[in-house]
Design a protein around this motif. Sequence first.
Motif, PDB file in Angstrom:
ATOM      1  N   SER A  22       0.834  -1.201   0.000  1.00 35.59           N
ATOM      2  CA  SER A  22       0.000   0.000   0.000  1.00 35.59           C
ATOM      3  C   SER A  22       0.869   1.251   0.000  1.00 35.59           C
ATOM      4  O   SER A  22       0.622   2.209  -0.725  1.00 35.59           O
ATOM      5  N   ALA A  23       1.919   1.234   0.829  1.00 34.51           N
ATOM      6  CA  ALA A  23       2.732   2.440   0.979  1.00 34.51           C
ATOM      7  C   ALA A  23       3.553   2.738  -0.281  1.00 34.51           C
ATOM      8  O   ALA A  23       3.594   3.867  -0.757  1.00 34.51           O
ATOM      9  N   GLY A  25       4.292   3.103  -3.919  1.00 32.38           N
ATOM     10  CA  GLY A  25       3.473   3.216  -5.122  1.00 32.38           C
ATOM     11  C   GLY A  25       3.858   4.464  -5.890  1.00 32.38           C
ATOM     12  O   GLY A  25       5.012   4.916  -5.820  1.00 32.38           O
ATOM     13  N   LEU A  26       2.896   5.039  -6.571  1.00 33.01           N
ATOM     14  CA  LEU A  26       3.186   6.242  -7.353  1.00 33.01           C
ATOM     15  C   LEU A  26       3.621   7.385  -6.454  1.00 33.01           C
ATOM     16  O   LEU A  26       4.309   8.295  -6.893  1.00 33.01           O
ATOM     17  N   GLY A  27       3.203   7.332  -5.182  1.00 32.92           N
ATOM     18  CA  GLY A  27       3.622   8.369  -4.240  1.00 32.92           C
ATOM     19  C   GLY A  27       5.139   8.440  -4.148  1.00 32.92           C
ATOM     20  O   GLY A  27       5.719   9.521  -4.046  1.00 32.92           O
ATOM     21  N   ILE A  99      -8.505  10.649  -3.112  1.00 30.07           N
ATOM     22  CA  ILE A  99      -7.130  10.354  -3.569  1.00 30.07           C
ATOM     23  C   ILE A  99      -7.175   9.323  -4.688  1.00 30.07           C
ATOM     24  O   ILE A  99      -6.543   9.473  -5.728  1.00 30.07           O
ATOM     25  N   TYR A 103      -5.445   9.427  -8.346  1.00 25.92           N
ATOM     26  CA  TYR A 103      -4.392   8.408  -8.412  1.00 25.92           C
ATOM     27  C   TYR A 103      -4.625   7.466  -9.590  1.00 25.92           C
ATOM     28  O   TYR A 103      -3.686   7.068 -10.290  1.00 25.92           O
ATOM     29  N   PHE A 226       1.231  10.956   2.626  1.00 32.37           N
ATOM     30  CA  PHE A 226       0.749  10.348   1.384  1.00 32.37           C
ATOM     31  C   PHE A 226       1.537   9.076   1.090  1.00 32.37           C
ATOM     32  O   PHE A 226       0.985   8.027   0.793  1.00 32.37           O
ATOM     33  N   ILE A 230      -0.890   7.125   5.319  1.00 29.25           N
ATOM     34  CA  ILE A 230      -1.522   7.327   6.620  1.00 29.25           C
ATOM     35  C   ILE A 230      -2.287   8.636   6.665  1.00 29.25           C
ATOM     36  O   ILE A 230      -2.139   9.481   5.785  1.00 29.25           O
ATOM     37  N   LEU A 232      -5.622   8.741   6.805  1.00 27.54           N
ATOM     38  CA  LEU A 232      -7.035   8.622   6.440  1.00 27.54           C
ATOM     39  C   LEU A 232      -7.581   7.219   6.549  1.00 27.54           C
ATOM     40  O   LEU A 232      -8.503   6.837   5.837  1.00 27.54           O
ATOM     41  N   SER A 320      -1.409  -0.158  -4.317  1.00 27.23           N
ATOM     42  CA  SER A 320      -1.851   1.020  -3.565  1.00 27.23           C
ATOM     43  C   SER A 320      -3.323   1.334  -3.826  1.00 27.23           C
ATOM     44  O   SER A 320      -4.060   1.662  -2.899  1.00 27.23           O
ATOM     45  N   SER A 323      -5.486  -0.725  -1.724  1.00 31.37           N
ATOM     46  CA  SER A 323      -5.637  -0.366  -0.309  1.00 31.37           C
ATOM     47  C   SER A 323      -6.636   0.771  -0.125  1.00 31.37           C
ATOM     48  O   SER A 323      -7.393   0.789   0.839  1.00 31.37           O
ATOM     49  N   MET A 324      -6.638   1.728  -1.063  1.00 29.54           N
ATOM     50  CA  MET A 324      -7.603   2.822  -0.927  1.00 29.54           C
ATOM     51  C   MET A 324      -9.010   2.313  -1.185  1.00 29.54           C
ATOM     52  O   MET A 324      -9.965   2.685  -0.510  1.00 29.54           O
TER      53      MET A 324
HETATM   54  N1  TRP Z   1       1.047   5.480  -0.327  1.00 33.95           N
HETATM   55  C1  TRP Z   1       0.634   5.249  -1.656  1.00 33.95           C
HETATM   56  C2  TRP Z   1       1.743   5.701  -2.586  1.00 33.95           C
HETATM   57  O1  TRP Z   1       2.751   6.130  -2.141  1.00 33.95           O
HETATM   58  C3  TRP Z   1      -0.677   5.915  -1.978  1.00 33.95           C
HETATM   59  C4  TRP Z   1      -1.732   5.562  -1.008  1.00 33.95           C
HETATM   60  C5  TRP Z   1      -2.298   4.344  -0.827  1.00 33.95           C
HETATM   61  C6  TRP Z   1      -2.280   6.418  -0.034  1.00 33.95           C
HETATM   62  N2  TRP Z   1      -3.203   4.411   0.217  1.00 33.95           N
HETATM   63  C7  TRP Z   1      -3.199   5.666   0.702  1.00 33.95           C
HETATM   64  C8  TRP Z   1      -2.055   7.729   0.270  1.00 33.95           C
HETATM   65  C9  TRP Z   1      -3.877   6.238   1.765  1.00 33.95           C
HETATM   66  C10 TRP Z   1      -2.728   8.303   1.324  1.00 33.95           C
HETATM   67  C11 TRP Z   1      -3.609   7.556   2.077  1.00 33.95           C
HETATM   68  O2  TRP Z   1       1.635   5.606  -3.759  1.00 33.95           O
END
Ligand code: TRP
Length: 448
Positions: A22-23, A25-27, A99, A103, A226, A230, A232, A320, A323-324
Motif C-alpha cells: 500500500s505504501a 506506489g506512485l507516491g 485520492i 491516483y 501520502f 496514513i 485517512l 496502492s 488499499s484505498m
Molecule cells: N502510499 C501510496 C503511494 O505512495 C498511496 C496511497 C495508498 C495512499 N493508500 C493511501 C495515500 C492512503 C494516502 C492515504 O503511492
Amino acid sequence: MSQENRATFGGRIGAVLVAAGSAVGLGNIWRFPYIVGENGGGAFLLVYLCCIMLLGLPLMISEFSIGASTHKNAVGAFRELNKRWTVVGYLGVLASLLILSFYLVVAGWTAEYTLHSFLANDVVRSTSVEVQTAAFNSFITHPWKPLIYAVGFSLATHIIIVLGVQKGIERASKLLMPMLFVFLFVLACRSMMMPRGLEGLQFFLTPDFSKLTTSSVLAALGQAFFSLSIGLGTMVTYGSYFKSTTHVQGTAVRVSLLDTFVAIMAGLVIFPAVFSAGIEPGAGPSLVFITLPSIFATMPWPALWSSLFFLLLVVAALTSTISMHEAGTAYMEEEYGLSRRKAAWCVTLFVSLLCCFCSLSLGAWSWLKVCGLSLFDAFDYLTANIMLPLGGLLTCLFTGWFFERKRFESQLYPEGKIGRLYPVLRLLIRYICPIIIVILFADNLGII
Ligand code: TRP
C-alpha cells in the motif's frame, strides 16, 4: 461480516508486505520526485525524513493499533473506541476515495506507457526532451484515451478486491517488491553515470535551507503521509486484518523503512537524469514521465527496459489503489451490510466517475477548475496538504488522549512488557505531533 470469519493477512511477513504494498506506489516514484523538485531539493529531503520519523511512524503505529484492536473498517473502528470520534473515520473514507480518483488517472498513464513501450513506438527511442514532453501532453489531454486507461485500472482494482484480501494483495506484493528494488538500483546506477548526473545528485542531496519555506514544510508533511498511506484510515483498515500475533511496531518500522528507501532510490534515479537532460526540476506532475523515457532511450533495448519498468510501476500502483479501494469497500460492506461484491461496485462506480472528471480537467474540460486549479490538481492539493494532515492530527489526538491506554498498550506489547521507547512514542503522539501539525496549519492559513 462477523468477526470470526473476517479475513486476515498471513503471518508477520505477509503483514509487512501487504502494508508496504500500500505504501510503496506512485507516491514514491511519481509524486516524491516532483514535489522535491518543486521545493528546491536537498533541504526538503531532510525535512521529509524528519516528518517520516517524528510524525509518520508514530501515526502509522496508532493507525495499525486502532485497526488491530477493533477488527473493523475505519468508521466502525473509531465508533467502537469512542463514538464522538467516528467523524475521523468518515473523513478518512472520503479522503481515500478522493485520492483514489486522481491516483487512478496517473496509474492509467503508467499503463499507457507500459503498452506503448511494449509496442516500441518511435517516442520510446527518442532522447529529445521536447519529443517526450509533447508525447506526454498530447496523451494526457486526449479526450478519451486516458479515461479508458483510468477506468480500466479501476476495474482491475475492483477484480482483485472482489477476489479477496489475502489471495490478491499478498501475492502481488510478494512478487513485486524485490523486483522493484533491483530495478531501481540498476536505473540509479545508469542515471548517475549520465553527463551532468552529479549535478542532479547534488541538487537532491545537498541541503540549501534558503529555498525552504513553511509551505514547503507542510508539503513535506503531506508527502510523508501520502507516501506512508496514513492520515485517512487506510492503515486502520489494513491493521484490522492483522493476526493477533502480528507485531504492530515492528511492522510499522519495516514498512516506513522500505517506503523511504524506495523514495530515495527514485530520487537517485530521477534527478541525475533531470539535470543531464536539461529538464526543469520543478516541472510538476509530468517530471517522471518525461525523465524516465529519456534515461531508457540512452540504454540498449530501450523498449524492453521501458516496458518492464512501467509494468512494475503499474503493479506498485495497483497494490496502492487496492488499499484505498479496500478502505471504502470495507466501510460499505460492514456499515451497510452489503455483500463484498456490491460494496466493491459502489466504490468502483463512484471513483470511476470522479477519475474521468479529474482526467478531463487536464485537457478537454480545462474549464473544470476549483480555486484556479484543475480538478486533478485541486484533489491532489486538498487531500495531501489539508485532509491528510488534518486526519493525522485528529488520529494523534485520539490515540494520545482518548484511546484507552491499556487497550493501546496491549496492542503494542501483547506479551505485557512495556518497551523502552514507549515513553518517547507517547510523548510524540500526545504532544509533539499535534503541536507541529497545528503550527504548520496555522502558518499556512496566515494565522501566525
Ligand atoms: N502510499 C501510496 C503511494 O505512495 C498511496 C496511497 C495508498 C495512499 N493508500 C493511501 C495515500 C492512503 C494516502 C492515504 O503511492
